[in-house]
Design an enzyme around this catalytic site. Sequence first.
Site, short mmCIF file in Angstrom:
data_model
loop_
_atom_site.label_atom_id
_atom_site.label_comp_id
_atom_site.label_asym_id
_atom_site.label_seq_id
_atom_site.Cartn_x
_atom_site.Cartn_y
_atom_site.Cartn_z
N HIS A 127 0.85 -1.19 0.00
CA HIS A 127 0.00 0.00 0.00
C HIS A 127 0.89 1.24 0.00
CE1 HIS A 127 -3.66 -2.26 1.94
NE2 HIS A 127 -3.27 -2.79 0.80
N TYR A 146 12.48 6.63 -17.78
CA TYR A 146 12.68 5.50 -18.68
C TYR A 146 12.67 4.14 -17.99
CZ TYR A 146 17.63 5.64 -17.20
OH TYR A 146 18.80 5.62 -16.48
N HIS A 187 -5.83 1.64 -3.80
CA HIS A 187 -5.45 0.44 -3.05
C HIS A 187 -3.94 0.32 -2.87
CE1 HIS A 187 -6.27 -4.17 -2.46
NE2 HIS A 187 -5.22 -3.78 -1.77
#
Length: 250
Positions: A127, A146, A187
């Site tokens: 989380h 990148y 989430h």
Amino acid sequence: MAEERRDQRGVRGVGDAREGAQEAGEPWGRRVRPEEADAWEALVATARRTVTDGLVVGTSGNVSVRVGDTVLVTPSGVPYDRLTPEDVTGVGLDGRQVLGVLVPTSELPMHLAVYRATDAGAVVHTHAVHATAVSTVVPELPLIHYMAAALGGPVRVAPYATYGTRELAENMLQALTDRTACLLQNHGTIAYGTTLDQAYDRTAQLEWMCRLWLTASSVPGLAPTLLSEGQVAEVGERLRGYGQRGASGG
């Protein structure tokens, strides 16, 4: 409750496995194999690292590693610093518990979905705060760096679904198409790799890129320069030969 069941039933785990002493007779009390004992030790170390590095608060994330047809996974609701060799928790690819008595993480459907659909050897779910923040504002992490190439390309956000559900697992798999990590809306993150170290490194890389984008986007009156998918793809080709010969990872 889960820990009480463990104490009452007296099942022994990884520590005894190294001595070949675990007793059978429990519904999922088969002998823990030496390679599973080693993998559990590495899993616990990785889980604790997610807390130490600020990717997880309390028991909010979970980690798993595959050993043959068995998936070792962190148990539900047990602080990582309290996990011991005897707490080994394992399930088959069908979700049936085969090791331990602690209840597996509630996010088990996501972990098993990854193993069934990919060649993953380990999965890390967190989380992480910056990644979770990004998941609430965009459908895909903008190409701010990148190193998105190291995750397969632009990192997608899986649509929100209640934790622990099949719907969430299905949304996650869609977002993971041709990717090794994705964001879970409102989430957190999920990433996989051939090893625990690789899965963890990809998780940390994703959190760093999310923090970078949020930081660059916060400058008043300016917008960060983004890379094109072609530029990121070019880096992906270069990364294939990156590092020392015979070494894994970057």
